[in-house]
Design an enzyme around this catalytic site. Structure first.
Site, PDB file in Angstrom:
ATOM      1  CB  ALA A 149       4.451  76.740  45.093  1.00 28.51           C
TER       2      ALA A 149
ATOM      3  N   GLY B  95       3.689  80.164  54.033  1.00 29.79           N
ATOM      4  CA  GLY B  95       4.607  79.565  53.010  1.00 29.79           C
ATOM      5  C   GLY B  95       3.802  78.287  52.594  1.00 29.79           C
ATOM      6  CG  ASN B  96       4.508  77.200  48.699  1.00 35.21           C
ATOM      7  OD1 ASN B  96       5.360  76.306  48.554  1.00 35.21           O
ATOM      8  ND2 ASN B  96       4.532  78.389  48.090  1.00 35.21           N
ATOM      9  NE  ARG B  97       1.172  70.610  53.007  1.00 33.27           N
ATOM     10  CZ  ARG B  97       1.546  70.499  54.498  1.00 33.27           C
ATOM     11  NH1 ARG B  97       2.419  69.969  54.887  1.00 33.27           N
ATOM     12  NH2 ARG B  97       0.222  70.480  55.054  1.00 33.27           N
ATOM     13  CB  SER B  98       7.056  74.387  46.713  1.00 34.75           C
ATOM     14  OG  SER B  98       7.868  74.298  45.696  1.00 34.75           O
TER      15      SER B  98
END
Ligand code: CTP
Length: 467
Positions: free
Chosen positions: A312, A239-242
């Site tokens: 994102a 995943g990502n930090r968004s």
């Protein structure tokens, strides 16, 4: 929304009031963009439209963007009872007439004040900049040329001459409205040797407070928010930090401005606006499916007016996610494949292009305004190239490594790049503040799109009235 009526504090026209007169040329829609450029230079702008200009482009876009009532009627009074053309004539630092028709040139050269634009010029001692636009033969006619000479030599008007190019008649010739940047430069030059006056709010044109608040009424805006997750196995993901804060701020601001809003929410960590339609998605494939459902409708229309792609999106995903939980091991190698560029795919569909950029089908009707975000680390050098590669109208670029910008913060410092080559470097703002400034651009792009469609329809229906 602030109480200030000027644009950027450091523009070349900061503190100036510019009267913008628009006359009935087919190029009238370009005056909306000229107004935006003047605002970006810091000018406060009051717009006057002749009745025929108002047939080409309505006063609403000008009022929303200038935040002043638009003068269209010579005999009409301002909401506070004052006479509009006298107020603008007395208080403007310069008046620009763009586009100026042959009729305007003739009337002005003879002191005839039959509409608000000529009346304001006649009632003013401010420098006047005139940018003519008309058919090539009308421009070269001795009458027009004599009028131009009189305006320039006897009255001291600055003439920004029309350019060579294709004209509304389908012919080519000299008559196209000059490049808007040249018109702005001429206005800057016209006021350059005059001191900036302290504005007296009571003497200036009044403000319209509500225009901005409702400028997306009737528009459907789709916002993707959050970050996509790609399964490694049933319990783990990449995943990502968004968090979704930026996308949700855009959705809330668009709702407040009258739009109906669909949020495609990818693992958003903040509350979603209750009045939005929400589609929840997990992976890039889900997000793609949701976008295509909205974009590819059987009747060839776009399912929305604008798409703001704040999500994102994962750039890579496991080629073969395990269907059972992976067991602990000394090492694990996961093969990743790149995901499709969703925004670029939507842009191709919107413009009817195939994957090589060649026309393959009819563009969506009307073409939606597309907005991308670019999270960069270090510099924004690649942003212009990204805007072109994705085929979007606007790209909001930020350096996520800068303090106060990026994931999970409540503020953001962004640069908004336009497909028209514009570049607005915004100060550090709250995410809601960024959303409002971005929606100013979206509202304007939609108004310009509609004005251009209307102009096309008008041109198709009847031969153009005198430019
Ligand atoms: N985006 C998209 N599909 C992808 C990746 C990104 O639609 N597979 C969208 C994002 O939602 C964003 C914009 O494209 O609006 C730019 O995203 P970004 O990650 O900065 O661009 P990339 O294309 O991934 O380019 P790079 O990773 O090379 O910076």
């Amino acid at each position: 929304m602030t109480g200030s009526t000027g644009g950027h504090v450091d523009g070349r026209l900061t503190g100036r009031l510019i009267g913008l007169g628009v006359t009935g040329s087919i190029a009238a829609y370009k005056a909306v963009e000229l107004l935006r450029l003047l605002r970006a230079e810091g000018a406060d702008v009051a717009v006057m439209l002749t009745p025929s200009a108002a047939q080409f482009v309505g006063p609403l876009s000008f009022a929303a963007l200038s935040r002043h009532p638009v003068e269209t009627d010579l005999l009409g009074l301002l909401p506070d009872g004052r006479i509009g053309h006298i107020v603008v004539g007395d208080t403007a630092d310069a008046i620009a007439v763009a586009p100026a028709t042959a009729h305007f040139l003739g009337a002005m050269a003879n002191g005839l004040a039959g509409d608000v634009v000529t009346a304001t010029c006649l009632a003013s001692r401010a420098p006047i900049v005139v940018a003519p636009a008309m058919d090539g033969d009308m421009w070269t006619h001795p009458a027009t040329q004599a009028n131009v000479t009189r305006l320039r030599d006897a009255f001291g008007y600055r003439i920004v001459e029309p350019e060579q190019g294709s004209l509304a008649s389908g012919q080519s010739g000299v008559g196209r409205l000059a490049d808007l940047g040249l018109i702005v430069d001429a206005i800057v030059a016209a006021v350059a040797d005059r001191p900036v006056r302290v504005p007296e709010p009571a003497a200036r044109p009044p403000l319209v407070a509500t225009a901005h608040d409702a400028d997306l009424t009737g528009r459907h805006i789709v916002v993707s928010a959050g970050g996509t997750r790609e399964a490694i196995d049933p319990v783990r993901f990449i995943g990502n930090r968004s968090t979704g804060k930026m996308g949700v701020a855009v959705a809330e601001a668009a709702l407040a401005r009258g739009a109906s809003v669909t949020v495609i929410a990818a693992n958003v960590e903040v509350p979603l606006p209750r009045t939005a339609t929400v589609a929840r998605v997990e992976s890039t494939a889900d997000l793609r499916a949701a976008l295509l459902r909205l974009t590819q409708r059987t009747d060839g229309t776009a399912g929305y007016d604008a798409l703001v792609m704040a999500a994102a999106v994962a750039d890579f995903r496991p080629v073969a996610p395990a269907d059972r939980k992976l067991e602990r091991a000394a090492r694990l190698a996961i093969e990743l494949e790149s995901t499709p560029d969703l925004l670029a795919e939507v842009a191709r569909i919107a413009h009817g292009l195939d994957s090589h950029g060649a026309p393959t089908r009819r563009p969506l009707e009307p073409v939606p305004v597309l907005v991308g975000f670019a999270a960069e680390t270090g510099s924004l050098e690649r942003a212009g190239e990204k805007l072109r590669r994705k085929g979007v109208d606007l790209l909001v670029a930020n350096d996520v490594s800068e303090p106060g910008s990026g994931f999970g913060t409540d503020t953001n410092r962004v640069t908004v790049l336009g497909a028209d080559g514009s570049r607005d470097e915004l100060p550090l703002l709250t995410k809601r503040g960024v959303a409002e400034r971005l929606l100013d651009r979206v509202a304007l792009a939609l108004d310009a799109r509609d004005a251009a469609r209307q102009t096309d329809a008008t041109t198709a229906q009847r031969s153009p009235e005198p430019a």
